[in-house]
Motif scaffolding. Structure first.
Motif, PDB file in Angstrom:
ATOM      1  N   ALA A   1      -7.956  -3.216  -3.005  1.00  0.00           N
ATOM      2  CA  ALA A   1      -7.289  -2.116  -2.318  1.00  0.00           C
ATOM      3  C   ALA A   1      -7.398  -0.863  -3.182  1.00  0.00           C
ATOM      4  CB  ALA A   1      -5.832  -2.479  -2.075  1.00  0.00           C
TER       5      ALA A   1
ATOM      6  N   LYS B   1      -6.103  -0.362  -6.934  1.00  0.00           N
ATOM      7  CA  LYS B   1      -5.722  -1.675  -7.463  1.00  0.00           C
ATOM      8  C   LYS B   1      -6.944  -2.423  -7.978  1.00  0.00           C
ATOM      9  CE  LYS B   1      -1.630  -2.330  -4.593  1.00  0.00           C
ATOM     10  NZ  LYS B   1      -0.906  -3.270  -3.688  1.00  0.00           N
TER      11      LYS B   1
ATOM     12  N   SER C   1      -0.665 -15.457  -1.067  1.00  0.00           N
ATOM     13  CA  SER C   1      -0.347 -14.449  -0.048  1.00  0.00           C
ATOM     14  C   SER C   1      -1.132 -14.637   1.255  1.00  0.00           C
ATOM     15  CB  SER C   1      -0.586 -13.044  -0.600  1.00  0.00           C
ATOM     16  OG  SER C   1      -1.945 -12.902  -0.988  1.00  0.00           O
TER      17      SER C   1
ATOM     18  N   LYS D   1      -1.924  -8.361   8.120  1.00  0.00           N
ATOM     19  CA  LYS D   1      -0.826  -7.469   7.757  1.00  0.00           C
ATOM     20  C   LYS D   1      -1.401  -6.197   7.138  1.00  0.00           C
ATOM     21  CE  LYS D   1       1.988 -11.512   6.500  1.00  0.00           C
ATOM     22  NZ  LYS D   1       2.764 -12.161   5.405  1.00  0.00           N
ATOM     23  N   PRO D   2      -0.628  -5.107   7.172  1.00  0.00           N
ATOM     24  CA  PRO D   2      -1.131  -3.877   6.536  1.00  0.00           C
ATOM     25  C   PRO D   2      -1.501  -4.082   5.058  1.00  0.00           C
ATOM     26  CG  PRO D   2       0.711  -3.368   7.960  1.00  0.00           C
ATOM     27  CD  PRO D   2       0.610  -4.875   7.923  1.00  0.00           C
ATOM     28  N   GLU D   3      -0.793  -4.955   4.384  1.00  0.00           N
ATOM     29  CA  GLU D   3      -1.087  -5.189   2.968  1.00  0.00           C
ATOM     30  C   GLU D   3      -2.394  -5.955   2.749  1.00  0.00           C
ATOM     31  OE1 GLU D   3       1.760  -5.885   4.604  1.00  0.00           O
ATOM     32  OE2 GLU D   3       2.669  -7.773   3.875  1.00  0.00           O
ATOM     33  N   ASP D   4      -3.032  -6.418   3.821  1.00  0.00           N
ATOM     34  CA  ASP D   4      -4.357  -7.035   3.708  1.00  0.00           C
ATOM     35  C   ASP D   4      -5.470  -5.989   3.686  1.00  0.00           C
ATOM     36  OD1 ASP D   4      -3.198  -9.559   5.967  1.00  0.00           O
ATOM     37  OD2 ASP D   4      -3.431  -9.755   3.793  1.00  0.00           O
ATOM     38  N   THR D   5      -5.106  -4.734   3.901  1.00  0.00           N
ATOM     39  CA  THR D   5      -6.098  -3.667   3.896  1.00  0.00           C
ATOM     40  C   THR D   5      -6.783  -3.571   2.540  1.00  0.00           C
ATOM     41  OG1 THR D   5      -4.947  -2.369   5.577  1.00  0.00           O
ATOM     42  CG2 THR D   5      -6.429  -1.180   4.089  1.00  0.00           C
TER      43      THR D   5
ATOM     44  N   SER E   1      -0.228  -0.573  10.998  1.00  0.00           N
ATOM     45  CA  SER E   1       1.085  -1.136  11.354  1.00  0.00           C
ATOM     46  C   SER E   1       1.524  -0.703  12.741  1.00  0.00           C
ATOM     47  CB  SER E   1       2.129  -0.705  10.331  1.00  0.00           C
ATOM     48  OG  SER E   1       2.186   0.705  10.264  1.00  0.00           O
TER      49      SER E   1
END
Length: 124
Positions: free
Chosen positions: A40, A43, A63, A87-91, A124
């Motif tokens: 990401a 990161k 996760s 999920k958005p956090e998988d972007t 989202s």
């Protein structure tokens, strides 16, 4: 020379599914241990899933357990990552990686061959 080419990324809404594919060119694909990583913005690259050369054993980061499935088709020199309930956090930018020595591994240093990546964006 081993080359990896990913495909299947895209922009989807939360809860949707995507299937990533990675085609590998190499003399002995059926013996490679394969993995998916993701990175990401801002990161470090992180491990997502790995699969033994035979497909008989897989390993996932916590996760994505229960949502993602890694598989391979040795007849087609291809590895897949089925991603459900996104999920958005998988972007992230998703990378395919190959390891030619025995053993599953979760660190980037353990994999000697990498694709260019395919972008997955979950809104989202």
């Amino acid at each position: 020379q081993v080359q990896l080419v990913e495909s299947g990324g895209g922009l989807v809404q939360a809860g949707a599914s995507l299937r990533l594919s990675c085609v590998v060119s190499g003399p002995t694909f059926a013996t490679y241990y394969m993995a998916w990583f993701r990175q990401a913005p801002g990161k470090e690259r992180e491990f997502v899933a790995a699969i033994k050369w035979s497909g008989a054993y897989t390993y996932y980061v916590d996760s994505v357990k229960g949502r993602f499935t890694i598989s391979r088709d040795n007849a087609k020199d291809t590895v897949h990552l089925q991603m459900n309930s996104l999920k958005p956090e998988d972007t992230a930018l998703y990378y395919c990686a190959a390891r030619t020595v025995p053993g599953l591994a979760t660190t980037t240093e353990s994999y000697g061959y990498w694709g260019q990546g395919t972008q997955v964006t979950v809104s989202s």
